[in-house]
Structures are given as C-alpha cells and as structure tokens.
Design a protein around this motif. Structure first.
Motif, PDB file in Angstrom:
ATOM      1  N   LEU A 296       0.821  -1.216   0.000  1.00 44.15           N
ATOM      2  CA  LEU A 296       0.000   0.000   0.000  1.00 44.15           C
ATOM      3  C   LEU A 296       0.852   1.262   0.000  1.00 44.15           C
ATOM      4  CD1 LEU A 296      -2.814  -0.995   2.538  1.00 44.15           C
ATOM      5  CD2 LEU A 296      -2.861  -1.108   0.044  1.00 44.15           C
ATOM      6  N   GLY A 297       1.870   1.315   0.845  1.00 48.53           N
ATOM      7  CA  GLY A 297       2.695   2.518   0.927  1.00 48.53           C
ATOM      8  C   GLY A 297       2.240   3.430   2.054  1.00 48.53           C
ATOM      9  N   ASP A 298       3.145   4.286   2.484  1.00 47.59           N
ATOM     10  CA  ASP A 298       2.860   5.159   3.624  1.00 47.59           C
ATOM     11  C   ASP A 298       1.828   6.227   3.313  1.00 47.59           C
ATOM     12  OD1 ASP A 298       4.668   3.810   5.251  1.00 47.59           O
ATOM     13  OD2 ASP A 298       6.363   5.029   4.561  1.00 47.59           O
ATOM     14  N   ASP A 299       1.734   6.665   2.058  1.00 48.73           N
ATOM     15  CA  ASP A 299       0.819   7.749   1.697  1.00 48.73           C
ATOM     16  C   ASP A 299      -0.477   7.236   1.090  1.00 48.73           C
ATOM     17  OD1 ASP A 299       2.747   9.590   2.497  1.00 48.73           O
ATOM     18  OD2 ASP A 299       3.700   9.594   0.527  1.00 48.73           O
ATOM     19  N   PHE A 300      -0.745   5.941   1.227  1.00 47.54           N
ATOM     20  CA  PHE A 300      -1.923   5.361   0.588  1.00 47.54           C
ATOM     21  C   PHE A 300      -3.204   5.859   1.245  1.00 47.54           C
ATOM     22  CE2 PHE A 300      -5.103   1.932   0.239  1.00 47.54           C
ATOM     23  CZ  PHE A 300      -5.210   1.877  -1.139  1.00 47.54           C
ATOM     24  N   THR A 301      -4.211   6.163   0.412  1.00 47.41           N
ATOM     25  CA  THR A 301      -5.530   6.571   0.896  1.00 47.41           C
ATOM     26  C   THR A 301      -6.472   5.382   0.813  1.00 47.41           C
ATOM     27  OG1 THR A 301      -5.192   8.822   0.101  1.00 47.41           O
ATOM     28  CG2 THR A 301      -7.461   8.159   0.563  1.00 47.41           C
ATOM     29  N   ARG A 302      -7.031   4.993   1.942  1.00 51.60           N
ATOM     30  CA  ARG A 302      -7.915   3.844   1.992  1.00 51.60           C
ATOM     31  C   ARG A 302      -9.088   4.012   1.024  1.00 51.60           C
ATOM     32  NH1 ARG A 302      -6.274  -1.039   3.809  1.00 51.60           N
ATOM     33  NH2 ARG A 302      -5.011  -0.822   5.695  1.00 51.60           N
ATOM     34  N   GLY A 303      -9.494   2.890   0.405  1.00 53.92           N
ATOM     35  CA  GLY A 303     -10.630   2.924  -0.514  1.00 53.92           C
ATOM     36  C   GLY A 303     -10.274   3.314  -1.930  1.00 53.92           C
ATOM     37  N   THR A 304      -8.974   3.473  -2.234  1.00 54.56           N
ATOM     38  CA  THR A 304      -8.539   3.874  -3.578  1.00 54.56           C
ATOM     39  C   THR A 304      -7.693   2.756  -4.188  1.00 54.56           C
ATOM     40  OG1 THR A 304      -6.500   4.922  -2.815  1.00 54.56           O
ATOM     41  CG2 THR A 304      -8.494   6.273  -2.836  1.00 54.56           C
ATOM     42  N   PRO A 305      -7.402   2.818  -5.494  1.00 53.03           N
ATOM     43  CA  PRO A 305      -6.505   1.825  -6.091  1.00 53.03           C
ATOM     44  C   PRO A 305      -5.081   1.990  -5.566  1.00 53.03           C
ATOM     45  CG  PRO A 305      -7.812   2.935  -7.775  1.00 53.03           C
ATOM     46  CD  PRO A 305      -7.988   3.714  -6.515  1.00 53.03           C
ATOM     47  N   SER A 306      -4.370   0.886  -5.452  1.00 54.29           N
ATOM     48  CA  SER A 306      -2.970   0.934  -5.029  1.00 54.29           C
ATOM     49  C   SER A 306      -2.072   1.084  -6.245  1.00 54.29           C
ATOM     50  CB  SER A 306      -2.594  -0.343  -4.270  1.00 54.29           C
ATOM     51  OG  SER A 306      -1.202  -0.387  -4.024  1.00 54.29           O
ATOM     52  N   ILE A 318      -6.576  -4.361 -15.094  1.00 48.85           N
ATOM     53  CA  ILE A 318      -7.894  -4.205 -14.478  1.00 48.85           C
ATOM     54  C   ILE A 318      -7.716  -3.568 -13.111  1.00 48.85           C
ATOM     55  CG2 ILE A 318      -9.920  -5.454 -13.619  1.00 48.85           C
ATOM     56  CD1 ILE A 318      -9.362  -7.553 -15.797  1.00 48.85           C
ATOM     57  N   GLU A 319      -8.567  -2.623 -12.795  1.00 46.18           N
ATOM     58  CA  GLU A 319      -8.401  -1.855 -11.556  1.00 46.18           C
ATOM     59  C   GLU A 319      -8.655  -2.706 -10.317  1.00 46.18           C
ATOM     60  OE1 GLU A 319      -9.779   2.436 -10.815  1.00 46.18           O
ATOM     61  OE2 GLU A 319     -11.313   1.243  -9.798  1.00 46.18           O
ATOM     62  N   LEU A 320      -7.734  -2.616  -9.371  1.00 49.74           N
ATOM     63  CA  LEU A 320      -7.878  -3.185  -8.034  1.00 49.74           C
ATOM     64  C   LEU A 320      -8.099  -2.036  -7.061  1.00 49.74           C
ATOM     65  CD1 LEU A 320      -4.979  -5.820  -7.845  1.00 49.74           C
ATOM     66  CD2 LEU A 320      -7.413  -6.320  -7.745  1.00 49.74           C
ATOM     67  N   ARG A 321      -9.208  -2.053  -6.362  1.00 46.61           N
ATOM     68  CA  ARG A 321      -9.517  -0.956  -5.434  1.00 46.61           C
ATOM     69  C   ARG A 321      -9.639  -1.506  -4.010  1.00 46.61           C
ATOM     70  NH1 ARG A 321     -11.511   4.320  -5.704  1.00 46.61           N
ATOM     71  NH2 ARG A 321     -11.432   4.160  -7.975  1.00 46.61           N
ATOM     72  N   ASP A 322      -8.892  -0.911  -3.099  1.00 46.35           N
ATOM     73  CA  ASP A 322      -8.916  -1.326  -1.698  1.00 46.35           C
ATOM     74  C   ASP A 322     -10.338  -1.251  -1.138  1.00 46.35           C
ATOM     75  OD1 ASP A 322      -8.181  -1.771   1.059  1.00 46.35           O
ATOM     76  OD2 ASP A 322      -8.256   0.400   1.326  1.00 46.35           O
ATOM     77  N   MET A 323     -10.775  -2.290  -0.420  1.00 46.81           N
ATOM     78  CA  MET A 323     -12.124  -2.321   0.159  1.00 46.81           C
ATOM     79  C   MET A 323     -12.154  -1.750   1.568  1.00 46.81           C
ATOM     80  SD  MET A 323     -13.694  -5.977  -1.082  1.00 46.81           S
ATOM     81  CE  MET A 323     -15.264  -5.533  -0.324  1.00 46.81           C
ATOM     82  N   ASP A 324     -10.981  -1.590   2.197  1.00 47.33           N
ATOM     83  CA  ASP A 324     -10.932  -1.118   3.585  1.00 47.33           C
ATOM     84  C   ASP A 324     -11.848  -1.973   4.458  1.00 47.33           C
ATOM     85  OD1 ASP A 324     -10.044   0.457   5.636  1.00 47.33           O
ATOM     86  OD2 ASP A 324     -11.486   2.072   5.312  1.00 47.33           O
ATOM     87  N   GLU A 347       0.609  -7.463   6.290  1.00 51.30           N
ATOM     88  CA  GLU A 347      -0.564  -6.830   5.683  1.00 51.30           C
ATOM     89  C   GLU A 347      -1.501  -7.910   5.162  1.00 51.30           C
ATOM     90  OE1 GLU A 347       0.930  -2.668   3.708  1.00 51.30           O
ATOM     91  OE2 GLU A 347       1.708  -4.522   2.818  1.00 51.30           O
ATOM     92  N   PHE A 348      -2.794  -7.687   5.355  1.00 47.83           N
ATOM     93  CA  PHE A 348      -3.839  -8.569   4.823  1.00 47.83           C
ATOM     94  C   PHE A 348      -4.894  -7.623   4.252  1.00 47.83           C
ATOM     95  CE2 PHE A 348      -5.855 -12.943   5.579  1.00 47.83           C
ATOM     96  CZ  PHE A 348      -6.807 -12.764   4.600  1.00 47.83           C
ATOM     97  N   VAL A 349      -4.906  -7.476   2.918  1.00 45.03           N
ATOM     98  CA  VAL A 349      -5.733  -6.446   2.282  1.00 45.03           C
ATOM     99  C   VAL A 349      -6.665  -7.102   1.275  1.00 45.03           C
ATOM    100  CG1 VAL A 349      -5.728  -4.218   1.096  1.00 45.03           C
ATOM    101  CG2 VAL A 349      -3.741  -4.909   2.459  1.00 45.03           C
ATOM    102  N   LEU A 350      -7.920  -6.662   1.252  1.00 41.54           N
ATOM    103  CA  LEU A 350      -8.887  -7.133   0.272  1.00 41.54           C
ATOM    104  C   LEU A 350      -9.100  -6.056  -0.785  1.00 41.54           C
ATOM    105  CD1 LEU A 350     -11.656  -8.890   2.417  1.00 41.54           C
ATOM    106  CD2 LEU A 350      -9.418  -9.745   1.670  1.00 41.54           C
ATOM    107  N   PHE A 351      -9.022  -6.466  -2.059  1.00 42.10           N
ATOM    108  CA  PHE A 351      -9.214  -5.550  -3.174  1.00 42.10           C
ATOM    109  C   PHE A 351     -10.435  -5.980  -3.980  1.00 42.10           C
ATOM    110  CE2 PHE A 351      -4.718  -5.216  -2.195  1.00 42.10           C
ATOM    111  CZ  PHE A 351      -4.507  -3.839  -2.232  1.00 42.10           C
ATOM    112  N   ARG A 352     -11.203  -4.989  -4.411  1.00 41.21           N
ATOM    113  CA  ARG A 352     -12.404  -5.243  -5.202  1.00 41.21           C
ATOM    114  C   ARG A 352     -12.105  -5.069  -6.690  1.00 41.21           C
ATOM    115  NH1 ARG A 352     -17.821  -3.801  -3.685  1.00 41.21           N
ATOM    116  NH2 ARG A 352     -16.889  -2.515  -2.046  1.00 41.21           N
TER     117      ARG A 352
END
Length: 709
Positions: A296-306, A318-324, A347-352
């Motif tokens: 994700l990175g230190d400046d990542f905004t939740r709910g946006t693509p990484s 294809i776009e991967l968007r964080d589900m938060d 990290e355990f992250v779900l992407f939509r």
C-alpha cells in the motif's frame, strides 16, 4: 415609456441574432480534412488506407508495414457530454497498443465554446501521446503525484471543466479498448464464468499452497537490484516493515470461491463480505504480505486503487480498489483470521474488482508488484514489475457463461469521485432548510439574522460558486429541454452532481415557496451583487430608488430575454448558449473573471450598477430568475407575515425592500421576492416596525398577523 424601452430591446435582439449567425457559420465551416489529420498523428506514415467497414478504422502503413490504426470515437462510443452531445474524436493507436494522438473534431461543451476556448482541451488531449491503452488512465492534479506513478497513469484535468474532462477521458479509453480488441492488439474479453457456490471443500493452508489456489510472489532483494541495473542502489522505496531475506513475499487468492474465502476469513466474515460488502458480480482478491515492502505505501488513501499492485488479464490492466474491509472489525474478529497453520502477515488487504471490469476468474490472470525508484525532481521514476500468474481449476466454476454485468454508468463514477463535495453540499442545504423552517427564530434578533445570512452567503459564493462550480444557469434549462424533447439522454442531467442536487432542491422550493430561495440564498452571482450593495452602504453611496411604476415595467425585460433565449434554443442550441452570455455567471463565477476583456467589462459593469441600484441584474435582466418566477408562480406557501397596517399607513418595509418586491399597498410579490427575510426582521423589531413601536409606547396595539400575496 415603451418608446424608451424600444431601442435597448432592439439592440438586444440584434445582438442575439448576430451571435446566433456567428455560431451557425462556425459549425458549417467545421469540416475537417481527416487524411491530413491522420498524417499528423502518424508523421512517419507513407500510406493511409481507406476506412474499413469492420472494424471501422483507417489502417496506417509505413511502406509495407502496418504501424497502427486511426478511428473516430463516435463509431464506438456515444457518451453525452455536459452539453448533452458526445465528443467526436480522431484517435490513433499503434500496434504496440500505445496512443499516437487524440484530435478533437467536434464538441459542444459550453465551457470551451463560450468560455475557456479550445486551448485547454487541446492541451488535455496531448497528454495521451505515448500512453499505453491497457493501463488505467485517471484524471488528477499534477501537483498530487507523478503522472506515471506505479501501476496507474495520471493525467492533468481541466480546471473549471471537470465533468467535460471526465467524459472525454472515458470516450478515449472505451473506444480505444474496443478498437484494440477488434484489431487483435489485445485479446477479446470473454464473458465471466460463474463461481460454484455449492462447492465447499475442507482445506488448510498447505493444501491451498500445494493446489496453487493461493498464489505466491517472492522477490529476492538481488532480483530488485538487478532489475534496476545496479547491485549497490538504495532501496527503491523505504521499507515499512522489518527487512528480511526477501524484498517481497506475497500470497494472494480469489476469495469468491467459497472454499478459499471461508478458510481465509472464516464463515462469519465471509458471509458478511459476500452479502453486505459486494455488489452483484463484484470480485475480491486477497493480498497477504510477509515482506518488508508494503503493498500500500505510507501515503496510501484507503478505498482507492494501489499504485503498487497491478492485475492483468489478456493484456489489459484491471483496476484493483482497496475495500478497507478490516478497519471496521473488532480486535477479536481480526484475531480469528489467523489459523494455526498460517503464517503471520504484515498486511492482509482485500481488493475489489468491479463487475463491469471484464474480469474472468476462470481464466488465467497475473498479479504484479510494482516498484518505483525515484530519479530526482526533474526525471520520472524508474518503474519495475514483478509478477506471478494465477489460474484456478475449471471445476470451481459453472460451465455455462453468464451475463456480464454492465459497467457503472459514467455519471455514477463521477458521483463516487465527488462524495466529499456532495456531503458538504447536502450539509449546506440541510442548514438552509433549517433556516427556512426556523425563520421566525432567525429573524427575531437582527444581529443574529445578519450573522447567519452573511455566513450562508459566503458559503454559497466560496463553496457552491468557486469550489464546486455550482452556479445554475439558463443553459441548464436548454439541456433539460433537450432531454424532454428526446434530443439528449436523461443521464446527461446527472453528470454534475452539484448542479443536479441544486436543481432538485430549487425545484422543490419553487413548488413550496416560489423563486426566492435560489435567488436569495443559493446564487453565487447574487451574492456578489449583495456584496456590491453592502460595499455601497459602507462607502455611503446612496442607492437610487426607481419609481415603482417604472420599476414594475422594467420587470418585463427579463421575461422578454427569457422568451428570446428559449425561442433561439429551438432553432440552435449553440446560438442560444452564445446569447446566454447575457448572464455574467460564466465570467464572474465559472472563470473567476479570467476571460476576454469585453466579458469581464460587462460583468463588472453589472456589479458596478449594483452600487447604485440594488441587485440591478437580478431585478431586470436575469433570464434564470424569470424562469424561476414563471415556474414558481403557483407555489403552495405564502408565509412571510404581514399586518393590516403594512402599506397603509406604514411603508417602511416597502421602502427598505432592496429588490423592490413589496407593492405600495403592502402585498409581497412572490414572483420578485428573493426570501431574504429583511422585511421579517423589521416586522419583528419593536424599534423598527411602526405598529410595534406604537404598541411598545402604549399608543395602539398592532393588528393581527396575516400573510398576503
């Protein structure tokens, strides 16, 4: 009186006709030399073949080598712009899937035709040259991030024309992807397969790894160093987690398969994910990270693509968007994610993946880790990708193909991008609603009323006007007429969420109270006129009182202007939009006075007139105010209070009413009233209202309160 009005009306009519004729001649001369434009896009081309019937493209050759294709966007995509009409673009792509150029052949956006000019739109389209059509292209500010940062590509938007830029970008992307598939540059997308929800098997972590139902991407530090061409470089991006033997150590999986999802999340969270967090047809990719390099990175905004992850299938990203998803969970629920046989993850992250993205879970796809190495301020970042393929067995999916959910409509994407502005606007409209229903409390104290009113007017000017560009205009009425007449899709009304919400609110208040709440509270240019009047008061400039008989006749000017504009719109929408420059809104609000000097001089002249005649433009020239007065003629409520003494003998409110909406007999003309509540402040003040002054002094009790129209 009629003689004195005849000359300015005739001049106005001649101006409208001249502008309309100019617009007609401009559209007639708009024929483009397509072969010459294609040659400009492909300067090395030696031959441009005739356009094919299927696909509808011009093949472009250099001697005997096919180097690319040119095509018209209108043959593939018809997305309505803010004007209701689509863009017509000439687009060139090469055999490597890169844009060679984008030329705007036809557009009807008012902001470019009669405001910013065509310069900004050409600067915008020049940014596509050299970009890969397989990568998502997003509009942002150049000051926010590097344009080629990570897995996504960012281009600058167009200031003051956000909606038009979004529509243009979608037109380029959607048409180019269709042509690339039809010409074989990228593989055609297949309909998605259906996950077999009835198939649930017992499994554990080692089985998932052994069957490759969980993908693994392990990147040693030495591989990264080699990829960047040096064994002695510093880490391309600072580690977030403690360094280990691997630069990256990822596991990833497709969670829609019940066996995988139920094991990794547990039955309760899996059910919550599938039933509450996803729309029909959405897909979920889980990414689990053990390595020191954050996905994700230190400046990542939740709910946006990484920018650090990319999913590719059939050559298209294809776009991967964080589900938060996990942030809302309790600590106990998070602990339940860790099985005894599973490793611990940083990290355990779900992407939509959205339903309309064209993703097929039964086909092979690749997940890539994207690593940037900064090269200094003047050079773009170096970018390297490290990927791993992923393929699930066919038995996990039904054999028959299912209907692919359509992509989200463009208006919905725009609304999702502007949720914060929508929230602030709805909050502001909620406050205004509270002021309306609490107007008796608001007007009971003159000082309190002044603070509330000027506070709200500043909100209207700054937020609605300059930040969100929410100035309603008579040109919006032309678009509504096009929709009603079947010449434009109703979806065009939804392209600007601020304009749409304001129109809904204004139409509701029109039915209930008449035109006043837009003209008096929600019009940014109206606020500028209020400020001009306030400046006159501070400078002790005496505002002129126009005799009421003349004042009443001058009202008719704005209705004549409205009728003329509507009549011209049935002949030529472009001509009507030019004639609508009688409104100074675009100059003063949309463009912030940054425009050609005649327009700026006209807007400033109207504000200068407001120093001597209160809200001169609103009273006599505004076609939008006239439109609202007509639409709100039969409003339901007339609740501004009056007394029988109002008008006879007391004339205080009539003299103080800046807009001149109170008749000499004390009646309020709601077609002209802007619901500013100034008269109600006087009505409740026993130091201003004559009947209340008399009552306070014991001379005579005031008559009963009435509301008269």
């Amino acid at each position: 009186m009629l003689t004195s009005l005849r000359t300015p009306l005739l001049a106005l009519l001649l101006m409208v006709l001249a502008i309309t004729r100019a617009g007609a001649s401009e559209s007639e001369d708009g024929v483009q030399d397509l072969p010459k434009l294609i040659q400009a896009i492909f300067p090395e081309a030696t031959e441009i073949m005739p356009r094919l019937e299927q696909p509808r493209v011009w093949p472009v050759y250099q001697v005997t080598e096919l180097i690319g294709y040119a095509f018209l966007s209108g043959d593939y995509v018809q997305l309505p712009g803010f004007s209701g009409a689509p863009f017509q673009l000439l687009i060139g792509i090469d055999r490597d899937g890169r844009y060679r150029g984008v030329q705007v052949l036809e557009q009807h956006e008012p902001i470019f035709l009669h405001g910013l000019g065509t310069g900004p739109i050409h600067e915008f389209t020049r940014q596509y040259m050299g970009l890969d059509l397989r990568h998502p292209i997003k509009i942002t500010s150049a000051t926010v991030r590097d344009k080629h940062s990570g897995s996504n590509v960012y281009i600058d938007g167009i200031s003051k024309a956000t909606v038009s830029a979004v529509v243009l970008n979608e037109t380029v992307i959607q048409s180019a992807l269709q042509v690339a598939q039809e010409t074989g540059i990228i593989a055609k997308r297949k309909p998605a397969s259906r996950v077999r929800e009835d198939l649930v098997e017992t499994t554990d972590w080692q089985q998932l790894l052994g069957q490759r139902w969980t993908g693994s991407l392990q990147v040693p530090e030495s591989t990264v160093e080699t990829a960047f061409g040096s064994a002695n470089i510093e880490t391309p991006v600072p580690y977030r987690y403690e360094a280990g033997p691997l630069f990256a150590n990822l596991q990833f999986a497709y969670l829609n398969v019940p066996t995988i999802g139920r094991y990794l999340l547990g039955d309760t969270l899996y059910k919550r994910l599938m039933e509450e967090s996803l729309e029909p047809g959405d897909h979920v990719i889980a990414v689990m990270n053990q390595g020191p390099y954050s996905v994700l990175g230190d400046d990542f905004t939740r709910g946006t693509p990484s920018d650090r992850l990319a999913l590719d299938q059939n050559g298209v990203q294809i776009e991967l968007r964080d589900m938060d998803f996990f942030n809302a969970l309790e600590e106990e629920q998070l602990e339940s994610l860790h099985h005894a046989d599973m490793p611990r993850f940083n990290e355990f992250v779900l992407f939509r993946v959205k339903a309309g993205a064209g993703f097929d879970p039964a086909s092979s796809w690749k997940l890539s880790l994207v690593v940037n190495r900064p090269q200094g301020y003047l050079q773009p970042d170096e970018i390297r990708r490290f990927g791993q393929d992923y393929q699930l067995p066919e038995r996990l999916f039904s054999i028959e193909a299912i209907h692919v959910e359509p992509q989200d409509p463009l208006w919905l994407k725009i609304w999702q991008q502007h949720l914060s502005r929508i929230a602030v606007l709805l909050l502001g409209l909620g406050i205004l609603t509270a002021i309306i229903f609490g107007h008796r409390w608001v007007t009971r104290d003159a000082r309190r009323f002044r603070l509330i009113r000027w506070g709200y007017l500043l909100y209207t000017l700054v937020f609605i006007g300059y930040i969100t560009q929410g100035q309603l205009s008579i040109t919006n009425v032309f678009t509504i007429l096009q929709v009603i007449g079947g010449d434009a899709s109703a979806s065009v009304l939804l392209l600007d969420p601020v304009i749409f919400i304001l129109w809904c609110y204004v139409l509701l208040t029109l039915v209930l109270w008449g035109r006043g709440y837009f003209c008096g509270w929600l019009c940014p240019f109206g606020v500028l006129q209020e400020m001009a009047a306030e400046l006159a008061r501070l400078l002790k400039i005496r505002q002129r009182r126009i005799p009421f008989s003349l004042h009443r006749r001058l009202w008719a000017l704005k209705y004549l202007i409205l009728a003329g504009l509507v009549a011209v719109s049935f002949w030529s929408i472009s001509g009507a939009e030019r004639a609508a420059e009688v409104e100074p809104f675009k100059t003063a609000i949309t463009l912030g006075f940054v425009r050609e000097w005649p327009f700026v001089l006209y807007a400033l002249a109207l504000l200068l007139a407001g120093l001597f005649v209160h809200k001169f433009f609103c009273r006599y020239l505004c076609p939008l105010g006239a439109c609202f007065a007509v639409l709100g003629r039969f409003h339901l409520l007339r609740w501004l209070p009056r007394r029988s003494e109002c008008g006879s003998p007391c004339q205080l409110c009539a003299r103080r009413c800046g807009i001149g909406a109170i008749e000499p007999d004390g009646r309020i003309n709601y077609r002209e009233c802007i619901q500013c509540y100034e008269c109600e402040v006087i009505f409740r003040d026993d130091h201003q209202c004559v009947p209340l002054i008399n009552a306070r002094k014991g001379k005579k009790r005031p008559a009963a309160v009435i509301a008269r129209d």
